[in-house]
Scaffold this motif. Structure first.
Motif, mmCIF file in Angstrom:
data_model
loop_
_atom_site.group_PDB
_atom_site.id
_atom_site.type_symbol
_atom_site.label_atom_id
_atom_site.label_comp_id
_atom_site.label_asym_id
_atom_site.label_seq_id
_atom_site.Cartn_x
_atom_site.Cartn_y
_atom_site.Cartn_z
ATOM 1 N N THR A 16 0.831 -1.203 0.000
ATOM 2 C CA THR A 16 0.000 0.000 0.000
ATOM 3 C C THR A 16 0.867 1.255 0.000
ATOM 4 O OG1 THR A 16 -1.832 -1.117 1.087
ATOM 5 C CG2 THR A 16 -1.740 1.250 1.350
ATOM 6 N N VAL A 17 1.960 1.221 0.726
ATOM 7 C CA VAL A 17 2.861 2.364 0.777
ATOM 8 C C VAL A 17 3.682 2.451 -0.510
ATOM 9 C CG1 VAL A 17 4.846 3.366 1.974
ATOM 10 C CG2 VAL A 17 2.949 2.408 3.293
ATOM 11 N N GLU A 18 4.285 1.347 -0.912
ATOM 12 C CA GLU A 18 5.189 1.351 -2.075
ATOM 13 C C GLU A 18 4.481 1.780 -3.359
ATOM 14 O OE1 GLU A 18 8.513 0.874 -2.175
ATOM 15 O OE2 GLU A 18 8.517 0.620 0.011
ATOM 16 N N VAL A 19 3.258 1.330 -3.546
ATOM 17 C CA VAL A 19 2.558 1.646 -4.788
ATOM 18 C C VAL A 19 2.269 3.144 -4.914
ATOM 19 C CG1 VAL A 19 0.133 1.320 -4.093
ATOM 20 C CG2 VAL A 19 0.882 0.621 -6.361
ATOM 21 N N MET A 20 2.254 3.825 -3.804
ATOM 22 C CA MET A 20 2.093 5.276 -3.833
ATOM 23 C C MET A 20 3.454 5.979 -3.936
ATOM 24 S SD MET A 20 -1.172 5.735 -3.682
ATOM 25 C CE MET A 20 -1.456 7.412 -3.174
#
Length: 189
Positions: A124-128
């Protein structure tokens, strides 16, 4: 020969899964009650999404704003600010506003149940982070600096989403979001 999944039915079911998670949360996620509430069977959820983890990953992916699309054509600081404002509106007022609560739950659960939720929280963090980092790199920031600035945007705006959910003080929080966004493109001191 196995039949091919009905992609329209799968897409409709995924929208229903996302809505269910927004209404019911993820901490006690069980497929049988979800299936019953959605008017389908646990077998159909497994057929379309694999296991519980696959369902959660696909629901999180479907519910988040398309940061890659939002930041894709950024070539100036002003365009970055506009893109970041678009992201802020999407997660604080737009279609994804409700799904932010699911994301916040997953991030919180990752700290208390990392075996179950850590991989989803990290994703969830990395994709942003990745598309925002790329946009900042294209503006001339060194990669490590761009990654730190992208972290400021992602974590700062996410924290402000939690603040608005808790306090409802939109004017104060919108002003803080503007400060976060401006800091992301500010010249280093």
């Amino acid at each position: 020969m196995p039949r091919m999944p009905d992609l329209d039915k799968r897409a409709a079911l995924l929208r229903s899964v996302v809505a269910y998670l927004e209404d019911n949360g993820v901490s006690d996620l069980s497929l049988a009650p979800m299936a019953e509430a959605l008017g389908t069977s646990k077998r159909m959820l497994l057929y379309y999404f694999g296991d519980r983890g696959g369902l959660l990953a696909q629901a999180l992916d479907a519910a988040r704003p398309d940061a890659g699309g939002i930041f894709a054509d950024v070539t100036t600081d002003a365009e970055f600010v506009d893109a970041a404002r678009t992201l802020w509106r999407a997660i604080s007022r737009g279609e994804q506003r409700r799904s932010v609560t699911v994301m916040l739950q997953v991030l919180s659960l990752a700290s208390t149940d990392p075996d179950t939720y850590q991989q989803y929280a990290r994703m969830t963090v990395e994709v942003m982070l990745d598309p925002i980092t790329a946009a900042l790199t294209s503006l001339g920031h060194p990669r490590s600096d761009a990654r730190a600035r992208a972290t400021l945007v992602v974590s700062g705006l996410r924290g402000l989403c939690q603040d608005v959910l808790v306090t409802g003080q939109r004017a104060r929080i919108d002003a803080a979001a503007e400060l976060v966004i401006a800091a992301a493109v500010a010249a280093p001191r």
